[in-house]
Scaffold this active site. Structure first.
Site, PDB file in Angstrom:
ATOM      1  CG  ASP A 286      -0.097  -0.038   2.533  1.00 47.72           C
ATOM      2  OD1 ASP A 286       0.889  -0.808   2.572  1.00 47.72           O
ATOM      3  OD2 ASP A 286      -0.427   0.679   3.480  1.00 47.72           O
ATOM      4  CD  GLU A 287      -0.999   4.809   2.985  1.00 45.33           C
ATOM      5  OE1 GLU A 287      -1.749   5.771   3.137  1.00 45.33           O
ATOM      6  OE2 GLU A 287      -0.386   4.263   3.917  1.00 45.33           O
ATOM      7  CB  VAL A 288       4.332   2.466  -3.397  1.00 46.52           C
ATOM      8  CG1 VAL A 288       5.795   2.580  -3.773  1.00 46.52           C
ATOM      9  CG2 VAL A 288       4.016   1.064  -2.886  1.00 46.52           C
TER      10      VAL A 288
END
Ligand SMILES: *[C@@H]1O[C@H](CO)[C@@H](O)[C@H](O)[C@H]1NC(C)=O
Ligand SMILES: *[C@@H]1O[C@H](CO)[C@@H](O)[C@H](O)[C@H]1NC(C)=O
Ligand SMILES: *[C@@H]1O[C@H](CO)[C@@H](O)[C@H](O)[C@H]1NC(C)=O
Ligand SMILES: *[C@@H]1O[C@H](CO)[C@@H](O)[C@H](O)[C@H]1NC(C)=O
Length: 527
Positions: free
Chosen positions: A321-323
Site C-alpha cells: 500500500d501507499e507507495v
C-alpha cells in the site's frame, strides 16, 4: 453541557438494562431456540466438561484439554470448589463430540467452525465437525450460563445451530507505531476468541520500528527496533503468540509490508532502500525499497524464506500500500532503469515489477498471499488466488472497489469501514455494525468471493495503555457482522446484547469501555 451533548449525539439508545442477564450471546448464533420451562441449576463443583465416548478426539487433545480448563475457570473462577461425596444428584456434564480427528494442526481458511449445542433438562451436548467448532461452541455455552442474585449458576433450555457467515474474521494490530508487549497481544487473542474472531493480522513492522527479531538478518531489529532489548519480538515470543492463537482457533496472518512503509528496515539493511535525491545529489533520506537492484531480491528471498517457515499459516500479507513515487522519481539510477526497460514515467510499472518478483519469491515457498488494494488498483499482475484487502475509505467507494476486485475474479477482504483506530464522540460502533459487506453491485459469484473482513487498530495513538478499551467492545460490532446472519441488524437489540456482553467482558477482567450510560453488576476494579 456533557449531558446535553450526549443526548444530541445518541438519542436512540437510551435504554436501561433489566437486572440480571438478558438472553445474550455475542455474536448472535445463526439459530437459537430457547425452550420454556425452568432453568437448570449448575453446581460449580459438580459441573464437568467431557469428551463423548465416540468422539474422534479424546483426552490428550491439546486444543480441547486446555479449552476445558479455560472455560471452567471463566465460568466458576480460579478457585472452583471441589465437591466430593456420593450424592450425584447435582452432577452435570457438557459432553463434547467432535466428528473429525485432528488436534495438533493449525486452523486455516477452510476450517469448519460450525457446531450444535443442545442444553436440555437431562443432558448438555456439544457437537462439532472439527475442534475449531467445538471451541466456538464452548464460548457460546460460557455466555449462556447466568447467575441469580443468590449466586446460583443456571443455564436455560436452549438449542443452538451455529456457523460463521464468513470464514475470515480478522483483527489487525500494528506493533510498529507503538510496541505492544506480549501480554497485550495475548489478552487481545483471548478477547478475540470471546468474539469468535479467527484471524490475528499482525502488522508487525512498518516505517517507525522493526520489532521482529530475524535470525537471518538480526541487524534489522538491532538497528530498527525502538529498543533492541526491550521492544522486540524474539523467535520465542513469536512462537508463543502463534501457539496461544492456535489454541483459540485463531490464525496468525503476518504482514511484512513492502516496498513502501519500510523506513525502519533501512538502518539494518544498508542498500535496501532507495536513496532520494535533491537535484543531482543524494539528500540523505530514503524512500521505498530499491526495486532495480538484484541484491534487493536476494535479501527478500532470504528474509521471506525465514518468515515463511516461522509463520505456519498458508497466507502471508505482503502489504503493497501507499507507495510514494517521489523518491523513486528523484533517483537518477532509477530513472535510467525506467528508460532502459521502457517504463517511461509510469512508476506503477516499476511497482508492479517489484511486487511480481516478490510474489514469485513467496509463491516459491508454497505460500499464498494477501495484498492491500493498491496492488490491484495499479494493475499488478497477481496470481488468481490472491486475496485483495480493501481499505481505502473515500466516500464509501469501497463498494465500487469490492465490485471491481470480485469482477476481476479475485477474492476480497473488507476493512475500509472498520478502522477502529478512528474514534468519535458517541456510539461509533453503530456505524461499523451497520455495514453490509455484500452490499455492492455484482453477481452471486462475485459476492461469494468476499471471504470476510478485518477490524483494524492502527497504532499511531495506541499502545498498551489504551489498546483494550479502544478495541472492546467496539470490535465486537465487526465480529457480529462477520459471524452472524445477514438479517441480524437490529440496533436496539444489538445495543442490549453488546452492553451485556461488555459487562461479561468486565467480569472476565477485560477493561472494555462502556457503550453509554449504565452500570454492570460486576464493574471493573482494576487488574
Ligand atoms: C433464562 O430464563 C429465565 C426465566 O426462567 C429468564 O429470566 C432469563 O432471562 C433467561 N436467561 C438467559 C441467559 O437466557
Ligand atoms: C443441589 O442443587 C440445589 C439447588 O441448586 C442445592 O440447593 C443443593 O444444595 C445442591 N446439592 C448438592 C449436594 O450440591
Ligand atoms: C542481475 O541479475 C540478472 C539476472 O540474474 C543479471 O542478468 C544481471 O547481470 C544482474 N545485474 C547485476 C548488476 O548484477
Ligand atoms: C468487469 O470485467 C469485464 C471484463 O472482464 C469488464 O469489461 C467490465 O468493465 C468490468 N466491470 C466492472 C464494473 O469493473
Amino acid at each position: 453541557m456533557g449531558g446535553r451533548l450526549a443526548r444530541v449525539v445518541a438519542p436512540v439508545l437510551v435504554l436501561l438494562l433489566a437486572g440480571g442477564r438478558a438472553s445474550a450471546v455475542w455474536p448472535m448464533p445463526q439459530r437459537l431456540t430457547e425452550a420454556p420451562g425452568p432453568s437448570t441449576a449448575l453446581s460449580p463443583g459438580r459441573f464437568r466438561l467431557r469428551y463423548a465416548a465416540a468422539s474422534a478426539v479424546q483426552p490428550g487433545c491439546s486444543v480441547l484439554d486446555q479449552a476445558f480448563a479455560r472455560y471452567l475457570r471463566l465460568l466458576f473462577g480460579p478457585a472452583r470448589p471441589a465437591e466430593a461425596g456420593e450424592d450425584q444428584a447435582n452432577d452435570s456434564t457438557l459432553t463434547v463430540f467432535v466428528v473429525n480427528p485432528g488436534c495438533d494442526g493449525f486452523p486455516s481458511l477452510n476450517s469448519l467452525e460450525s457446531y450444535t449445542l443442545i442444553l436440555s433438562e437431562d443432558q448438555f451436548s456439544l457437537k462439532a465437525e472439527e475442534v475449531w467448532g467445538a471451541l466456538r461452541g464452548l464460548e457460546t455455552f460460557s455466555q449462556l450460563v447466568w447467575r441469580s442474585a443468590e449466586g446460583t449458576y443456571f443455564v436455560n433450555k436452549t438449542e443452538i445451530v451455529d456457523f460463521p457467515r464468513f470464514p475470515h474474521r480478522g483483527l489487525l494490530l500494528d506493533t510498529s507505531r507503538h510496541y505492544l508487549p506480549l501480554t497485550s497481544i495475548l489478552e487481545t487473542l483471548d478477547v478475540m476468541a470471546y468474539n469468535k474472531f479467527n484471524v490475528f493480522h499482525w502488522h508487525i513492522v512498518d516505517d517507525p520500528s522493526f520489532p521482529f527479531e530475524s535470525v537471518s538478518f538480526p541487524e534489522l531489529s538491532r538497528k530498527g527496533a525502538y529498543n533492541s532489548a526491550t521492544h522486540v519480538y524474539t523467535p520465542e515470543d513469536v512462537k508463543i503468540v502463534i501457539e496461544y492463537a492456535r489454541l483459540r482457533g485463531i490464525r496468525v496472518l503476518a504482514e511484512f509490508d513492502t516496498p513502501g512503509h519500510t523506513l525502519s528496515w533501512g538502518q539494518g539493511a544498508p542498500g535496501l532502500l532507495t536513496p532520494c535525491y535533491v537535484g543531482p545529489a543524494p539528500s540523505g533520506t530514503y524512500g521505498p525499497v530499491n526495486p532495480i537492484l538484484n541484491s534487493t531480491y536476494e535479501f527478500m528471498a532470504k528474509l521471506f524464506s525465514e518468515i515463511s517457515s516461522v509463520f505456519p499459516d498458508f497466507y502471508l500479507h505482503l502489504g503493497g500500500d501507499e507507495v510514494d513515487f517521489t523518491c523513486w522519481r528523484s533517483n537518477p539510477d532509477i530513472r535510467y532503469f525506467m528508460e532502459e526497460v521502457g517504463f517511461g514515467q509510469d512508476f506503477t510499472k516499476l511497482e508492479s515489477l517489484y511486487i511480481q518478483k516478490l510474489l514469485s519469491i513467496v509463491s516459491s515457498y508454497g505460500k499464498g498471499y494477501v495484498v492491500w488494494q493498491e496492488v490491484f488498483d495499479n494493475g499488478v499482475k497477481v496470481k488468481g488466488d490472491t486475496v485483495v484487502h480493501v481499505w481505502r475509505e473515500n466516500a464509501g467507494s469501497y463498494r465500487k472497489e469490492l465490485e471491481r476486485v470480485t469482477n476481476a475474479s479475485y477474492r476480497a477482504l473488507l476493512s475500509a469501514p472498520w478502522y477502529l483506530n478512528r474514534i468519535g464522540y458517541g456510539q461509533d460502533w453503530v456505524e461499523a455494525y451497520k455495514v453490509e459487506p455484500l452490499q455492492f453491485e455484482g453477481t452471486p459469484e462475485q459476492k461469494a468471493l468476499v471471504i470476510g473482513g478485518e477490524a483494524c487498530m492502527w497504532g499511531e495513538y495506541v499502545d498498551a495503555t489504551n489498546l483494550t478499551p479502544r478495541l472492546w467492545p467496539r470490535a465486537g460490532a465487526v465480529a457480529e457482522r462477520l459471524w452472524s446472519s445477514k438479517d441480524v441488524t437490529d440496533i436496539q437489540s444489538a445495543y442490549l446484547r453488546l452492553a451485556d456482553f461488555r459487562c461479561e467482558l468486565l467480569r472476565r477482567g477485560v477493561q472494555a469501555q462502556p457503550l453509554y450510560t449504565g452500570f454492570c453488576k460486576q464493574e471493573f476494579f482494576g487488574p
